[in-house]
Design an enzyme around this catalytic site. Sequence first.
Site, PDB file in Angstrom:
ATOM      1  N   GLU A   1      45.589  -2.566 -15.647  1.00 34.30           N
ATOM      2  CA  GLU A   1      45.659  -1.281 -14.955  1.00 34.30           C
ATOM      3  C   GLU A   1      47.127  -0.881 -14.831  1.00 34.30           C
ATOM      4  OE1 GLU A   1      43.200  -1.889 -11.353  1.00 34.30           O
ATOM      5  OE2 GLU A   1      41.700  -0.759 -12.472  1.00 34.30           O
TER       6      GLU A   1
ATOM      7  N   CYS B   1      45.383  -9.881  -3.936  1.00 34.34           N
ATOM      8  CA  CYS B   1      45.032 -10.619  -5.162  1.00 34.34           C
ATOM      9  C   CYS B   1      46.249 -11.365  -5.680  1.00 34.34           C
ATOM     10  CB  CYS B   1      44.476  -9.675  -6.207  1.00 34.34           C
ATOM     11  SG  CYS B   1      45.523  -8.255  -6.508  1.00 34.34           S
TER      12      CYS B   1
ATOM     13  N   GLU C   1      39.127  -6.515 -12.895  1.00 42.50           N
ATOM     14  CA  GLU C   1      40.318  -7.080 -12.241  1.00 42.50           C
ATOM     15  C   GLU C   1      39.802  -7.943 -11.109  1.00 42.50           C
ATOM     16  OE1 GLU C   1      43.442  -6.764 -13.051  1.00 42.50           O
ATOM     17  OE2 GLU C   1      43.123  -5.285 -14.612  1.00 42.50           O
TER      18      GLU C   1
ATOM     19  N   ASN D   1      40.876  -4.482   0.099  1.00 45.51           N
ATOM     20  CA  ASN D   1      42.204  -4.955   0.536  1.00 45.51           C
ATOM     21  C   ASN D   1      43.329  -3.950   0.287  1.00 45.51           C
ATOM     22  OD1 ASN D   1      42.100  -5.476  -2.242  1.00 45.51           O
ATOM     23  ND2 ASN D   1      43.483  -7.234  -2.067  1.00 45.51           N
TER      24      ASN D   1
ATOM     25  N   GLY E   1      37.454  -6.738  -7.822  1.00 46.19           N
ATOM     26  CA  GLY E   1      36.827  -7.498  -6.734  1.00 46.19           C
ATOM     27  C   GLY E   1      36.854  -8.978  -7.055  1.00 46.19           C
ATOM     28  N   SER E   2      35.952  -9.717  -6.426  1.00 41.59           N
ATOM     29  CA  SER E   2      35.974 -11.173  -6.576  1.00 41.59           C
ATOM     30  C   SER E   2      35.472 -11.583  -7.957  1.00 41.59           C
ATOM     31  CB  SER E   2      35.094 -11.806  -5.506  1.00 41.59           C
ATOM     32  OG  SER E   2      33.760 -11.388  -5.721  1.00 41.59           O
TER      33      SER E   2
END
Length: 493
Positions: A462, A282, A248, A150, A226-227
């Site tokens: 991050e 996200c 994350e 994304n 990711g998910s």
Amino acid sequence: MAYKNYVDGKWVDSVTGESFESRNPAETSEVIATVPKSDRRDVDAAVQSAARAFPGWRKLPAPRRGEILFRAAEIMVQRKEELASLMTREMGKVIKEARGDVQEAIDMTYYMAGEGRRLFGQTVPSELPNKFAMSVRDPIGVIAAITPWNFPLAIPTWKVMPALIAGNTVVFKPASDTPILAIKLVEILEEAGLPGGVLNMVTGPGSSTGMALVTHPGVQLISFTGSRASANEVSIEGAHLGKRVSLESGGKNAIIVMDDANLDLAVDGVIWSAFGTTGQRCTACSRLIVQRGVADQLVSRIVERARALRLGSGHLPETDMGPLINESQLRRVGEYVEIAKSEGAKLLTGGQRATGGQCANGYFFEPTVFVDVTPRMRIAQEEIFGPVLAVITVDSLEEAIQINNDTQYGLSSAIFTSDVNKAYVAIRDLSTGLVYVNAGTIGAEVQLPFGGTRGTGNGHREAGQAALDIFSEWKSVFVDFSGKLQRAQIDNS
Ligand code: NAP
């Protein structure tokens, strides 16, 4: 065009010679390029290359490492438009947002280039005479960077740049929906003068190529975005092998709108946060928690604006919203619409695939708004990752905050209010990693920590200085210049 993996400073085919396609989600018949379908042996070669490069790279002075990053940022600036256009083609986000993605990558690269001249440690007084005490950052070793589609350029830089500046070497496995942007990033770092082996890239499916990287004994740290489901798998495998893991993952972000809010601003914030990037951020707002006094007025304005959004190719300046990333995401969003209806939520607009005009050959979905949503419904709890907004009506700030905090995720939240006291209560009590006041849930800046509480991650952040804590180990150093053995915590008299 057939692209290759990047191992040991060379562009190479996968061992199997197999490949897969990257397609345009707005025009699904258009194949942009093919990339290698890598297997365990390709991963092994990449990890070995990174391990060989590590001793030399960690000893290169950090300011020199920073100069390479600085040159990479300069190249990105020059190529911004080309990268943005390719991004729109490969993942569908509208061109102005693609430019923003590239800009974020530039910002992060400059920021981490500057860290080459900082990488601050601490000097502290020693409890003993003639003794010096300080802490320095040490690199960790070979880092696996696994990224989603994304933010195909920005997110890789969030991992690769801090990892490199701290003196680590990297094996990068990008998302299979956006490998070409990842390849462009590697090309840019190569052009900037990064020595061979310091950054390696293998493309291929997460379940095989990604897992081979996660479980490779030569990888010391896995940095994954990711998910939640994939993050759990990575976490479990990493724990078995005793690896460092930084995760994350998803969000179920909410905007709270109080009765005293500036409604014009709140409408803009909700539309941008819920439907920007087709809801595939996200930090996207997927819940609107609105105080009863303004609920009807706010919702009717949001519905009107959602209906007016123009869907189509992100290359056209008039397009507001591009496609979803792929067919499975299209199916998933449709399924959540059915779940919402079956749970008793009321659909006010959208709810189906868009197929007319510009949308005929892509994965487009109408901007969708549900009302009469209750906090425990699945559309109020689970990440959908599409243009679906669930509206929950409340009577008080306390109720709004309680609902905001009551999900498995804790990434971003926002409040619109003109009352400074309510704003500060929200800042104190919203238990998410990001909190916005009188702004939407999206729009992070690289100089502050980024990440979430609860199931959004595993406690790391991050971006900002916090990113360096993921990619380095603290080493505490004591230098005793007394010429005799001094024992800490022991009476030396
Ligand atoms: P995903 O399916 O979990 O994939 C993310 C990356 O992991 C891809 O490179 C994928 O490879 C790889 N992967 C999947 N399963 C793996 C496994 N078992 N082992 C190793 N690698 C594996 O997520 P996505 O659909 O790309 O991204 C959307 C999700 O990312 C959303 O949940 C979103 O909220 C989250 N996200 C979070 C942040 C954040 O900073 N908190 C930022 C952006 C996105 P393939 O592409 O080959 O499957």
